[in-house]
Scaffold this motif. Structure first.
Motif, PDB file in Angstrom:
ATOM      1  N   UNK A  41       0.828  -1.216   0.000  1.00 17.58           N
ATOM      2  CA  UNK A  41       0.000   0.000   0.000  1.00 17.58           C
ATOM      3  C   UNK A  41       0.856   1.256   0.000  1.00 17.58           C
ATOM      4  N   UNK A  42       2.021   1.190   0.632  1.00 15.37           N
ATOM      5  CA  UNK A  42       2.959   2.309   0.581  1.00 15.37           C
ATOM      6  C   UNK A  42       3.401   2.521  -0.868  1.00 15.37           C
ATOM      7  N   UNK A  43       3.649   1.424  -1.582  1.00 16.21           N
ATOM      8  CA  UNK A  43       3.999   1.536  -3.004  1.00 16.21           C
ATOM      9  C   UNK A  43       2.850   2.130  -3.821  1.00 16.21           C
ATOM     10  N   UNK A  44       1.622   1.791  -3.491  1.00 13.39           N
ATOM     11  CA  UNK A  44       0.484   2.389  -4.194  1.00 13.39           C
ATOM     12  C   UNK A  44       0.512   3.909  -4.054  1.00 13.39           C
ATOM     13  N   UNK A  45       0.767   4.395  -2.841  1.00  8.06           N
ATOM     14  CA  UNK A  45       0.824   5.835  -2.602  1.00  8.06           C
ATOM     15  C   UNK A  45       1.980   6.465  -3.390  1.00  8.06           C
ATOM     16  N   UNK A  46       3.127   5.812  -3.380  1.00  9.81           N
ATOM     17  CA  UNK A  46       4.280   6.324  -4.121  1.00  9.81           C
ATOM     18  C   UNK A  46       3.962   6.421  -5.614  1.00  9.81           C
ATOM     19  N   UNK A  47       3.302   5.399  -6.128  1.00 10.49           N
ATOM     20  CA  UNK A  47       2.974   5.379  -7.547  1.00 10.49           C
ATOM     21  C   UNK A  47       2.008   6.503  -7.905  1.00 10.49           C
ATOM     22  N   UNK A  48       1.035   6.749  -7.055  1.00  9.91           N
ATOM     23  CA  UNK A  48       0.099   7.855  -7.297  1.00  9.91           C
ATOM     24  C   UNK A  48       0.813   9.203  -7.286  1.00  9.91           C
ATOM     25  N   UNK A  49       1.704   9.392  -6.333  1.00  6.04           N
ATOM     26  CA  UNK A  49       2.443  10.656  -6.222  1.00  6.04           C
ATOM     27  C   UNK A  49       3.207  10.988  -7.492  1.00  6.04           C
ATOM     28  N   UNK A  50       3.750   9.966  -8.106  1.00  5.65           N
ATOM     29  CA  UNK A  50       4.580  10.164  -9.289  1.00  5.65           C
ATOM     30  C   UNK A  50       3.809   9.854 -10.576  1.00  5.65           C
ATOM     31  N   UNK A  51       2.493   9.922 -10.481  1.00  3.98           N
ATOM     32  CA  UNK A  51       1.629   9.742 -11.648  1.00  3.98           C
ATOM     33  C   UNK A  51       1.893   8.424 -12.371  1.00  3.98           C
ATOM     34  N   UNK A  52       2.171   7.421 -11.615  1.00  3.38           N
ATOM     35  CA  UNK A  52       2.363   6.022 -11.988  1.00  3.38           C
ATOM     36  C   UNK A  52       3.547   5.814 -12.931  1.00  3.38           C
ATOM     37  N   UNK A  53       3.493   6.343 -14.118  1.00  8.19           N
ATOM     38  CA  UNK A  53       4.553   6.085 -15.102  1.00  8.19           C
ATOM     39  C   UNK A  53       5.905   6.610 -14.633  1.00  8.19           C
ATOM     40  N   UNK A  54       5.940   7.769 -13.978  1.00  6.45           N
ATOM     41  CA  UNK A  54       7.211   8.314 -13.498  1.00  6.45           C
ATOM     42  C   UNK A  54       7.773   7.487 -12.348  1.00  6.45           C
TER      43      UNK A  54
END
Length: 114
Positions: A41-54
Motif C-alpha cells: 500500500x505504501x507503493x500504491x501511494x508512491x505510484x500515485x504521487x509520481x503519476x504512476x509512469x514516473x
C-alpha cells in the motif's frame, strides 16, 4: 484491489508486487499478511504521487544506478528509495495517515545499510 496470481510469481522470490491499482500476491494465504499488504500500500501511494509512469521510470533508473554502483542485484533492490521507505514503515499501520508528500525522498541517495 488484491489479485492472487500464482502462476506469474511462482518461480520467483516475490511474495507480492504492486502494479497500480493492483496488488498481486503469490498465494491466497498472503492476503492475511498485514505487513506485506501495508508495504504494498505504501507503493500504491508512491505510484500515485509520481503519476504512476514516473514511478516506474524512477524505480528502474534507481535500480540501475545502485546495481552499477554496488554490483549486486539484491543490494541494488534494497537501496531503491521506494523500497527503503516501504520496508522502514511496513510495520507501522498508521504511517500512510501521517505520511507527507514524497515521503520516499529522505531515502534517496543512500545505499541500504550505508
Amino acid at each position: 484491489m488484491i489479485i492472487i496470481w500464482t502462476w506469474l510469481l511462482k518461480n520467483t522470490k516475490i511474495s507480492g508486487i504492486t502494479l497500480y491499482p493492483f496488488i498481486l500476491l503469490r498465494s491466497p494465504e498472503l492476503r492475511r499478511n498485514s505487513i506485506l499488504l501495508n508495504h504494498e500500500k505504501i507503493h500504491l501511494r508512491q505510484q500515485l504521487e509520481l503519476l504512476i509512469v514516473f514511478f516506474y521510470i524512477w524505480y528502474m533508473l534507481e535500480y540501475l544506478y545502485w546495481y552499477l554502483r554496488l554490483g549486486n542485484s539484491h543490494r541494488a533492490y534494497q537501496s531503491i528509495s521506494f523500497e527503503r521507505e516501504a520496508y522502514s514503515y511496513e510495520h507501522d499501520f498508521n504511517y500512510l495517515r501521517r505520511r507527507k508528500l514524497w515521503g520516499f525522498w529522505k531515502f534517496v541517495g543512500r545505499a541500504a545499510g550505508g
